[in-house]
Design a protein around this motif. Sequence first.
Motif, short mmCIF file in Angstrom:
data_model
loop_
_atom_site.label_atom_id
_atom_site.label_comp_id
_atom_site.label_asym_id
_atom_site.label_seq_id
_atom_site.Cartn_x
_atom_site.Cartn_y
_atom_site.Cartn_z
N ASP A 52 0.80 -1.22 0.00
CA ASP A 52 0.00 0.00 0.00
C ASP A 52 0.84 1.28 0.00
OD1 ASP A 52 -2.34 -1.52 0.05
OD2 ASP A 52 -2.34 -1.62 2.24
N GLY A 53 2.13 1.16 -0.29
CA GLY A 53 2.96 2.35 -0.35
C GLY A 53 3.59 2.73 0.97
N VAL A 54 3.60 1.79 1.92
CA VAL A 54 4.25 2.02 3.21
C VAL A 54 5.64 1.40 3.15
CG1 VAL A 54 4.20 1.54 5.69
CG2 VAL A 54 2.07 2.04 4.47
N SER A 55 6.64 2.16 3.50
CA SER A 55 8.02 1.69 3.39
C SER A 55 8.51 0.98 4.64
CB SER A 55 8.96 2.86 3.07
OG SER A 55 10.29 2.44 2.96
N PHE A 56 8.03 1.38 5.80
CA PHE A 56 8.56 0.88 7.07
C PHE A 56 8.26 -0.60 7.25
CE2 PHE A 56 6.90 5.31 8.05
CZ PHE A 56 8.05 5.93 7.59
N GLY A 57 9.27 -1.33 7.75
CA GLY A 57 9.12 -2.76 7.98
C GLY A 57 10.11 -3.56 7.16
N TYR A 58 9.80 -4.84 7.00
CA TYR A 58 10.67 -5.77 6.28
C TYR A 58 10.23 -5.88 4.82
CZ TYR A 58 12.57 -10.27 4.71
OH TYR A 58 13.20 -11.25 4.00
N LYS A 59 11.20 -5.96 3.90
CA LYS A 59 10.92 -6.20 2.49
C LYS A 59 11.67 -7.45 2.05
CE LYS A 59 13.02 -5.13 -1.12
NZ LYS A 59 12.80 -6.37 -1.95
N TYR A 60 10.94 -8.41 1.48
CA TYR A 60 11.58 -9.66 1.06
C TYR A 60 12.14 -9.52 -0.35
CZ TYR A 60 7.16 -10.66 -1.45
OH TYR A 60 6.06 -10.61 -2.27
N ALA A 61 13.19 -10.29 -0.63
CA ALA A 61 13.84 -10.26 -1.94
C ALA A 61 12.86 -10.71 -3.02
CB ALA A 61 15.06 -11.17 -1.95
N GLY A 62 12.84 -9.97 -4.12
CA GLY A 62 11.97 -10.31 -5.24
C GLY A 62 10.62 -9.65 -5.21
N SER A 63 10.38 -8.75 -4.26
CA SER A 63 9.06 -8.13 -4.14
C SER A 63 8.92 -6.84 -4.93
CB SER A 63 8.74 -7.85 -2.67
OG SER A 63 9.69 -6.96 -2.11
N SER A 64 10.04 -6.28 -5.39
CA SER A 64 10.01 -5.00 -6.10
C SER A 64 10.62 -5.13 -7.49
CB SER A 64 10.77 -3.93 -5.32
OG SER A 64 10.15 -3.67 -4.08
N TYR A 117 4.23 1.74 -6.47
CA TYR A 117 4.30 1.23 -7.85
C TYR A 117 5.58 0.47 -8.15
CZ TYR A 117 -0.03 3.59 -8.90
OH TYR A 117 -1.36 3.96 -8.91
N GLN A 118 6.51 0.43 -7.21
CA GLN A 118 7.65 -0.47 -7.37
C GLN A 118 7.29 -1.90 -7.02
OE1 GLN A 118 11.67 2.22 -6.59
NE2 GLN A 118 11.07 0.69 -5.12
N ARG A 119 6.28 -2.07 -6.17
CA ARG A 119 5.91 -3.40 -5.72
C ARG A 119 5.33 -4.22 -6.88
NH1 ARG A 119 7.23 -5.12 -0.40
NH2 ARG A 119 5.39 -6.46 -0.50
N LEU A 120 5.87 -5.42 -7.06
CA LEU A 120 5.44 -6.24 -8.19
C LEU A 120 3.98 -6.66 -8.10
CD1 LEU A 120 8.62 -8.44 -8.76
CD2 LEU A 120 7.61 -6.79 -10.36
N LYS A 121 3.44 -6.78 -6.91
CA LYS A 121 2.02 -7.15 -6.78
C LYS A 121 1.10 -6.04 -7.28
CE LYS A 121 2.34 -10.60 -3.11
NZ LYS A 121 1.92 -10.99 -1.74
N ASN A 122 1.63 -4.83 -7.41
CA ASN A 122 0.84 -3.72 -7.95
C ASN A 122 1.09 -3.49 -9.44
OD1 ASN A 122 -0.27 -3.11 -5.41
ND2 ASN A 122 1.50 -1.87 -4.86
#
Length: 352
Positions: free
Chosen positions: A84-96, A328-333
């Motif tokens: 949802d456009g929130v940056s804070f937290g963990y990001k897993y490899a391959g999600s962007s 919009y970097q997130r691949l799910k979007n």
Amino acid sequence: MPGTTLPPFPDDVPTVPLLVIDFALIKSGDVNEIDRLWKAATELGFWYLKNHGAEEEADAMFETGAATMDLPLDEKMKFEQGDDGVSFGYKYAGSSATDEKGSPDGVEFLNVSRDDALAWPAIVHRTYPASVEARMDTAVRPFTLKSVEVSNVLLAVLGDRLGLPEGTMAGAHRLDEHSGSETRCIKAARDQQVSLEKANIGAHTDFGSLSFLHNRLGGLQVFPPGSDGWKYVKPLPGHAICNLGDAMNIFSGGILRSNLHRVVPPPKEQAAYDRWSLVHFTRPGNSVVLEPMSAHSSMIAEAVAKASAGKFDTGTTAGAWFTRRIQYQRLKNRTGPESWRASRGTEHQEVY
């Protein structure tokens, strides 16, 4: 990570010769050093920074990142940043995405909000893994405070050279207003790193005002104006790497440079190791409108008058700009190449 002996950076790959800026001299008001900072900020937007005093705090934050990345994936995913456009937290490899084709990135990272770090144990935006919460007082908060100090000094000096009234930059980056400012610890595992063509983190300009980076292996590349290609930034022991982001480019009417850069696997023998990096991103308050500060500086007003009409009129706030780029970097979007284009900032390919 801590205790690991790393191979030296190779001397036969193309590098960009960044200026070395002495933070102690900048803080003391040394005119010659401020002139050199101005040169770096207006010509490339990248420079080395020595005598910043954050080495111990950075080491503790690297250890926090390592403890977090060692957690089981299902535990880390409880703190995933989401789509949802929130940056804070963990990001897993391959999600962007790393390009308009939708090629996945090759890094996992942890983002800790500046607001959460400074308000802890109160919660402003979210909670974090136990490995982070246990080190808020000893690692996260000290590194955040040191990064804020360094960034505020540099931004104030640049604001003064832009002819802005004292306190103008501080007013755009107030600690009592929520922002996208955050500390990020990044791991690019050697078995997850992708090709030079695709990059671990795709070509981009940074979202905010100033990035304060610490790394131990090569992999960061910049595309200098007029260059014939990408150039590595060689890590220097005891030196941070600083660069300006979109907000400073816009605030200054293009006088200050937000330069295109990317992250690729480390060169040659270094590619056999996991690549770790640590960065604090200083971003304007969420309600700050991204527009030139022309009303406060004749220098900026003149620069805007020479630019194409409307070039720096984003019509948006720093908070909305940040959310759009993350979302919009997130691949799910992703719906197609237009999603990647919607995630872009001040990148203008025609000038490279």
